[in-house]
Scaffold this active site. Structure first.
Site, PDB file in Angstrom:
ATOM      1  N   HIS A 170       0.851  -1.204   0.000  1.00  0.00           N
ATOM      2  CA  HIS A 170       0.000   0.000   0.000  1.00  0.00           C
ATOM      3  C   HIS A 170       0.885   1.252   0.000  1.00  0.00           C
ATOM      4  O   HIS A 170       0.932   2.010   0.970  1.00  0.00           O
ATOM      5  CB  HIS A 170      -0.886  -0.054   1.242  1.00  0.00           C
ATOM      6  CG  HIS A 170      -2.022   0.913   1.285  1.00  0.00           C
ATOM      7  ND1 HIS A 170      -1.944   2.196   0.798  1.00  0.00           N
ATOM      8  CD2 HIS A 170      -3.274   0.790   1.790  1.00  0.00           C
ATOM      9  CE1 HIS A 170      -3.097   2.818   1.005  1.00  0.00           C
ATOM     10  NE2 HIS A 170      -3.918   1.977   1.615  1.00  0.00           N
ATOM     11  N   GLU A 284      -0.662   1.517  -5.709  1.00  0.00           N
ATOM     12  CA  GLU A 284      -0.426   0.309  -4.944  1.00  0.00           C
ATOM     13  C   GLU A 284      -0.335  -0.936  -5.832  1.00  0.00           C
ATOM     14  O   GLU A 284      -1.109  -1.093  -6.772  1.00  0.00           O
ATOM     15  CB  GLU A 284      -1.553   0.123  -3.923  1.00  0.00           C
ATOM     16  CG  GLU A 284      -1.786   1.365  -3.068  1.00  0.00           C
ATOM     17  CD  GLU A 284      -3.067   1.290  -2.263  1.00  0.00           C
ATOM     18  OE1 GLU A 284      -3.416   0.169  -1.815  1.00  0.00           O
ATOM     19  OE2 GLU A 284      -3.729   2.330  -2.079  1.00  0.00           O
TER      20      GLU A 284
END
Length: 312
Positions: A170, A284
């Site tokens: 992330h 991401e």
């Protein structure tokens, strides 16, 4: 982690040391010929990557990030696992899984022949994880700090049946002004628009996701929360304000998430400044939505990214 013992076992003179960071979390500090970096053993998370010839860090960490047990650290490259997004079974379990709020074990460090540095951190199932997710596993994150930053998350299924996971690296990137940023490499790909589902007047949450095909580069002039499907391997963040491009090369991933909370959501987050949305974008590397991964007993899956500046 006993910091003194960790330095004796894993420290590399002049290059790598372990110290107490904010909140007392052990931080692995690297300063080699290529770059400076910081990794947190809490969450197995990269917090900083600053190439020696670059003016600024590639990664963003909120000034208001929590460094507290049980809380995720807002920024850097959190590991989302074994699910991405809300609890898929609606049992009240944490968003983005549970490993980003656990201490990981330092497994090894290495000085590489090219002047880079490699660190391995691990996390395994125990009684606490099995209370949330009843499967046996061994995770390892391998971080390589050189002229680029490499992050690889390997999931090993140590149980006697298959497991299915969604997951993400992330990554939060530092930008000068999100309004002058473009994300390249996703034109022509279909995405699920999570903002369209949640906005008043948008799609009924009980209906199917809103699917849209990307036209041209991604720009930021409002909240963005998108899962791109069946994507290519290379993405680029073009940051006009900082006069740089960040290249992202991905492996083991057929989906990508692009996120910026924008104004209203920023104000609602206690671990994020009201105006910090202007100085970050998330791009991401994921296995999300239809890109779930099923791993047979004894099998493994590797999700990886390499991040670096594009130099002329």
């Amino acid at each position: 982690m006993d910091i003194g013992q960790a330095n004796e076992e894993f420290g590399i003179a002049g290059v790598l040391s372990i110290c107490a960071g904010e909140g007392g979390f052990p931080i692995i500090c690297i300063d080699n010929e290529h770059a400076r970096a910081e990794l947190s053993s809490y969450g197995g998370q990269v917090l900083s990557f600053h190439p020696q010839r670059a003016a600024q860090d590639l990664l963003f960490v909120s000034e208001y990030a929590y460094f507290q047990p049980g809380k995720a650290i807002k920024g850097g490259i959190p590991v989302c696992w074994p699910w991405f997004g809300p609890d898929p079974e609606a049992k009240g379990r944490p968003d983005h899984g549970f490993v980003r709020a656990r201490q990981w074990r330092l497994l090894g460090t290495e000085a590489m022949v090219d002047g880079g540095t490699r660190v391995r951190l691990g996390c395994r199932d125990d009684e606490a994880t099995r209370a949330l997710w009843p499967y046996a596993f061994a995770l390892e994150v391998e971080v390589t700090v050189a002229d680029t930053l490499g992050v690889a998350l390997t999931t090993r299924n140590t149980g006697d049946g298959p497991i299915t996971v969604t997951q993400a690296l992330h990554s939060y990137f530092k930008v000068g002004d999100a309004r002058r940023v473009q994300v390249l490499g996703l034109a022509g790909y279909e995405y699920i628009d999570k903002v369209a589902r949640s906005e008043p007047g948008g799609a009924d949450p009980g209906q199917v996701d809103v699917h849209i095909t990307q036209s041209g580069p991604i720009n930021f002039d409002g909240p963005v929360n998108r899962i791109y499907l069946d994507t290519g391997e290379r993405l680029v963040i073009d940051d006009a304000s900082l006069n740089r491009q960040i290249r992202i090369d991905r492996e083991g991933s057929r989906s990508a998430v692009v996120w910026n909370p924008w104004i209203e959501q920023s104000r609602q987050m206690g671990d994020f400044g009201d105006d910090e949305y202007l100085h970050m974008v998330c791009v991401e590397t994921t296995n999300a939505a239809t890109d779930a991964v099923t791993i047979p007993a004894g099998g493994s899956h590797r999700l990886a990214s390499r991040y670096g500046l594009v130099y002329d």
